[in-house]
Design a protein around this motif. Structure first.
Motif, PDB file in Angstrom:
ATOM      1  N   PRO A 283     -41.089 -14.026 -24.482  1.00 14.28           N
ATOM      2  CA  PRO A 283     -40.461 -14.491 -23.240  1.00 14.28           C
ATOM      3  C   PRO A 283     -38.945 -14.596 -23.384  1.00 14.28           C
ATOM      4  O   PRO A 283     -38.423 -14.813 -24.483  1.00 14.28           O
ATOM      5  N   GLY A 284     -38.244 -14.450 -22.265  1.00 13.92           N
ATOM      6  CA  GLY A 284     -36.786 -14.488 -22.305  1.00 13.92           C
ATOM      7  C   GLY A 284     -36.219 -15.874 -22.486  1.00 13.92           C
ATOM      8  O   GLY A 284     -35.190 -16.049 -23.156  1.00 13.92           O
ATOM      9  N   ASP A 285     -36.845 -16.887 -21.893  1.00 14.33           N
ATOM     10  CA  ASP A 285     -36.367 -18.259 -22.033  1.00 14.33           C
ATOM     11  C   ASP A 285     -37.543 -19.211 -21.869  1.00 14.33           C
ATOM     12  O   ASP A 285     -38.672 -18.794 -21.614  1.00 14.33           O
ATOM     13  N   TRP A 286     -37.250 -20.508 -22.033  1.00 11.09           N
ATOM     14  CA  TRP A 286     -38.333 -21.486 -22.027  1.00 11.09           C
ATOM     15  C   TRP A 286     -39.062 -21.536 -20.695  1.00 11.09           C
ATOM     16  O   TRP A 286     -40.284 -21.697 -20.651  1.00 11.09           O
ATOM     17  N   ARG A 287     -38.312 -21.391 -19.601  1.00 13.89           N
ATOM     18  CA  ARG A 287     -38.950 -21.456 -18.289  1.00 13.89           C
ATOM     19  C   ARG A 287     -39.898 -20.271 -18.079  1.00 13.89           C
ATOM     20  O   ARG A 287     -41.021 -20.439 -17.582  1.00 13.89           O
ATOM     21  N   GLU A 288     -39.446 -19.109 -18.452  1.00 13.90           N
ATOM     22  CA  GLU A 288     -40.301 -17.928 -18.358  1.00 13.90           C
ATOM     23  C   GLU A 288     -41.527 -18.089 -19.255  1.00 13.90           C
ATOM     24  O   GLU A 288     -42.642 -17.698 -18.884  1.00 13.90           O
ATOM     25  N   ALA A 289     -41.319 -18.669 -20.439  1.00 15.09           N
ATOM     26  CA  ALA A 289     -42.425 -18.855 -21.380  1.00 15.09           C
ATOM     27  C   ALA A 289     -43.485 -19.792 -20.814  1.00 15.09           C
ATOM     28  O   ALA A 289     -44.691 -19.506 -20.872  1.00 15.09           O
ATOM     29  N   LEU A 290     -43.054 -20.929 -20.257  1.00 14.20           N
ATOM     30  CA  LEU A 290     -44.002 -21.885 -19.697  1.00 14.20           C
ATOM     31  C   LEU A 290     -44.686 -21.321 -18.453  1.00 14.20           C
ATOM     32  O   LEU A 290     -45.880 -21.535 -18.237  1.00 14.20           O
ATOM     33  N   ARG A 291     -43.932 -20.593 -17.643  1.00 16.36           N
ATOM     34  CA  ARG A 291     -44.509 -19.982 -16.446  1.00 16.36           C
ATOM     35  C   ARG A 291     -45.565 -18.941 -16.821  1.00 16.36           C
ATOM     36  O   ARG A 291     -46.666 -18.914 -16.275  1.00 16.36           O
ATOM     37  N   ASP A 292     -45.204 -18.081 -17.773  1.00 18.73           N
ATOM     38  CA  ASP A 292     -46.122 -17.025 -18.196  1.00 18.73           C
ATOM     39  C   ASP A 292     -47.391 -17.620 -18.794  1.00 18.73           C
ATOM     40  O   ASP A 292     -48.509 -17.169 -18.490  1.00 18.73           O
ATOM     41  N   ARG A 293     -47.229 -18.633 -19.637  1.00 23.04           N
ATOM     42  CA  ARG A 293     -48.399 -19.277 -20.254  1.00 23.04           C
ATOM     43  C   ARG A 293     -49.290 -19.899 -19.186  1.00 23.04           C
ATOM     44  O   ARG A 293     -50.514 -19.802 -19.242  1.00 23.04           O
ATOM     45  N   ALA A 294     -48.677 -20.538 -18.185  1.00 26.91           N
ATOM     46  CA  ALA A 294     -49.452 -21.183 -17.120  1.00 26.91           C
ATOM     47  C   ALA A 294     -50.274 -20.162 -16.352  1.00 26.91           C
ATOM     48  O   ALA A 294     -51.480 -20.349 -16.114  1.00 26.91           O
ATOM     49  N   HIS A 295     -49.644 -19.067 -15.943  1.00 28.48           N
ATOM     50  CA  HIS A 295     -50.364 -18.057 -15.156  1.00 28.48           C
ATOM     51  C   HIS A 295     -51.418 -17.340 -16.006  1.00 28.48           C
ATOM     52  O   HIS A 295     -52.514 -17.040 -15.498  1.00 28.48           O
ATOM     53  N   ARG A 296     -51.109 -17.085 -17.261  1.00 32.76           N
ATOM     54  CA  ARG A 296     -52.098 -16.437 -18.121  1.00 32.76           C
ATOM     55  C   ARG A 296     -53.296 -17.363 -18.367  1.00 32.76           C
ATOM     56  O   ARG A 296     -54.445 -16.906 -18.426  1.00 32.76           O
ATOM     57  N   THR A 297     -53.029 -18.652 -18.510  1.00 31.87           N
ATOM     58  CA  THR A 297     -54.124 -19.604 -18.712  1.00 31.87           C
ATOM     59  C   THR A 297     -55.000 -19.675 -17.469  1.00 31.87           C
ATOM     60  O   THR A 297     -56.237 -19.702 -17.565  1.00 31.87           O
ATOM     61  N   ARG A 298     -54.371 -19.695 -16.289  1.00 32.48           N
ATOM     62  CA  ARG A 298     -55.144 -19.720 -15.046  1.00 32.48           C
ATOM     63  C   ARG A 298     -56.010 -18.471 -14.921  1.00 32.48           C
ATOM     64  O   ARG A 298     -57.203 -18.559 -14.591  1.00 32.48           O
ATOM     65  N   GLN A 299     -55.435 -17.313 -15.169  1.00 32.58           N
ATOM     66  CA  GLN A 299     -56.200 -16.074 -15.050  1.00 32.58           C
ATOM     67  C   GLN A 299     -57.347 -16.040 -16.061  1.00 32.58           C
ATOM     68  O   GLN A 299     -58.457 -15.585 -15.739  1.00 32.58           O
ATOM     69  N   ALA A 300     -57.106 -16.528 -17.267  1.00 34.28           N
ATOM     70  CA  ALA A 300     -58.163 -16.578 -18.276  1.00 34.28           C
ATOM     71  C   ALA A 300     -59.286 -17.506 -17.826  1.00 34.28           C
ATOM     72  O   ALA A 300     -60.480 -17.201 -18.007  1.00 34.28           O
ATOM     73  N   ALA A 301     -58.922 -18.634 -17.213  1.00 35.84           N
ATOM     74  CA  ALA A 301     -59.929 -19.583 -16.747  1.00 35.84           C
ATOM     75  C   ALA A 301     -60.723 -19.034 -15.559  1.00 35.84           C
ATOM     76  O   ALA A 301     -61.897 -19.363 -15.389  1.00 35.84           O
ATOM     77  N   LEU A 302     -60.101 -18.208 -14.744  1.00 31.39           N
ATOM     78  CA  LEU A 302     -60.833 -17.597 -13.637  1.00 31.39           C
ATOM     79  C   LEU A 302     -61.793 -16.522 -14.151  1.00 31.39           C
ATOM     80  O   LEU A 302     -62.842 -16.280 -13.532  1.00 31.39           O
ATOM     81  N   ARG A 303     -61.450 -15.889 -15.261  1.00 28.33           N
ATOM     82  CA  ARG A 303     -62.372 -14.921 -15.875  1.00 28.33           C
ATOM     83  C   ARG A 303     -63.461 -15.629 -16.666  1.00 28.33           C
ATOM     84  O   ARG A 303     -64.593 -15.128 -16.778  1.00 28.33           O
ATOM     85  N   HIS A 304     -63.119 -16.776 -17.254  1.00 30.27           N
ATOM     86  CA  HIS A 304     -64.052 -17.545 -18.083  1.00 30.27           C
ATOM     87  C   HIS A 304     -64.017 -18.995 -17.578  1.00 30.27           C
ATOM     88  O   HIS A 304     -63.304 -19.832 -18.143  1.00 30.27           O
ATOM     89  N   GLU A 305     -64.761 -19.302 -16.536  1.00 30.39           N
ATOM     90  CA  GLU A 305     -64.648 -20.610 -15.891  1.00 30.39           C
ATOM     91  C   GLU A 305     -64.928 -21.767 -16.839  1.00 30.39           C
ATOM     92  O   GLU A 305     -64.389 -22.863 -16.660  1.00 30.39           O
ATOM     93  N   TRP A 306     -65.747 -21.558 -17.834  1.00 25.27           N
ATOM     94  CA  TRP A 306     -66.073 -22.614 -18.782  1.00 25.27           C
ATOM     95  C   TRP A 306     -64.837 -23.106 -19.537  1.00 25.27           C
ATOM     96  O   TRP A 306     -64.825 -24.222 -20.060  1.00 25.27           O
ATOM     97  N   LEU A 307     -63.792 -22.274 -19.598  1.00 24.31           N
ATOM     98  CA  LEU A 307     -62.568 -22.690 -20.292  1.00 24.31           C
ATOM     99  C   LEU A 307     -61.982 -23.948 -19.661  1.00 24.31           C
ATOM    100  O   LEU A 307     -61.408 -24.785 -20.369  1.00 24.31           O
TER     101      LEU A 307
END
Length: 230
Positions: free
Chosen positions: A81-105
């Protein structure tokens, strides 16, 4: 000794390893939730005896740890990631998408830290963007604040998805079904603030809500973080 430190037993005639065990467990959880996962059911999916699994995994909690770390491979950023804000944003969206693919997460988020290699890699990529901040405690608060929002928002969204399946009603259909009761209650005049929210508030989809609220949280975090050069 953690499950990641413990060596696997020698190979036997029927091929087996933690990777195959975890893949089977994730598939079971994707199909039926965490309640569908047990060492016995995983063994049956792999066509081996349950006792074979105990050479690789001691408890169901260890299996859950391995499953969460397996999904974290989907959360590790493709590029630094380019900076901390991008890093936290990217992690948040990736975590959400992972949870939608694997709801048990969603049921396993927010507990003790995950110490598997994928989870550690995801955390390292995120924390490396905070090099310009000397106050490590402030960095911890920033990460925890965003993490708490992400966990709560994901659990709320997944709970609504489960409710839709359980009732057979989408959120819009549920609102229409309960609309007459709510209208009657609001007409009493006892709930003016709620009435304004219901009648004047905008309705947006879950993805937009998640993204918008995330930016609000990031704005609040930015107001508290002070770079070392300041």
């Amino acid at each position: 000794m953690t499950v990641w430190d413990r060596p696997e037993p020698p190979t036997r005639p029927a091929p087996l390893d933690r990777e195959r065990i975890v893949a089977a467990a994730v598939a079971l959880a994707d199909e039926g939730g965490l309640e569908a996962v047990s060492l016995r059911k995983v063994a049956a999916r792999l066509d081996v005896g349950p006792m074979r699994l105990y050479g690789y995994i001691s408890t169901k909690e260890e299996l859950f740890d391995l499953m969460v770390d397996e999904v974290h491979a989907e959360i590790v950023p493709d590029e630094p990631p380019g900076d901390w804000r991008e890093a936290l944003r990217d992690r948040a969206h990736r975590t959400r998408q992972a949870a939608l693919r694997h709801e048990w997460l969603a049921d396993l988020l927010g507990g003790r830290p995950t110490l598997g290699p994928n989870a550690l890699a995801a955390s390292e990529a995120m924390l490396a963007t905070f090099d310009g901040f000397a106050d490590i405690d402030a960095v911890m608060r920033a990460v925890e604040t965003v993490g708490a929002y992400v966990t709560g928002a994901i659990r709320h969204e997944v709970a609504n998805l489960r409710a839709e399946r359980a009732t057979g009603l989408t959120m819009r259909e549920w609102q229409r079904a309960h609309g007459p009761h709510l209208s009657k209650m609001l007409a009493t005049g006892r709930y003016p603030a709620l009435s304004r929210l219901v009648h004047d508030g905008s309705e947006v989809d879950a993805g937009t809500t998640f993204a918008t609220n995330l930016e609000w949280v990031l704005d609040a975090v930015a107001a508290k973080l002070v770079p070392s050069s300041s």
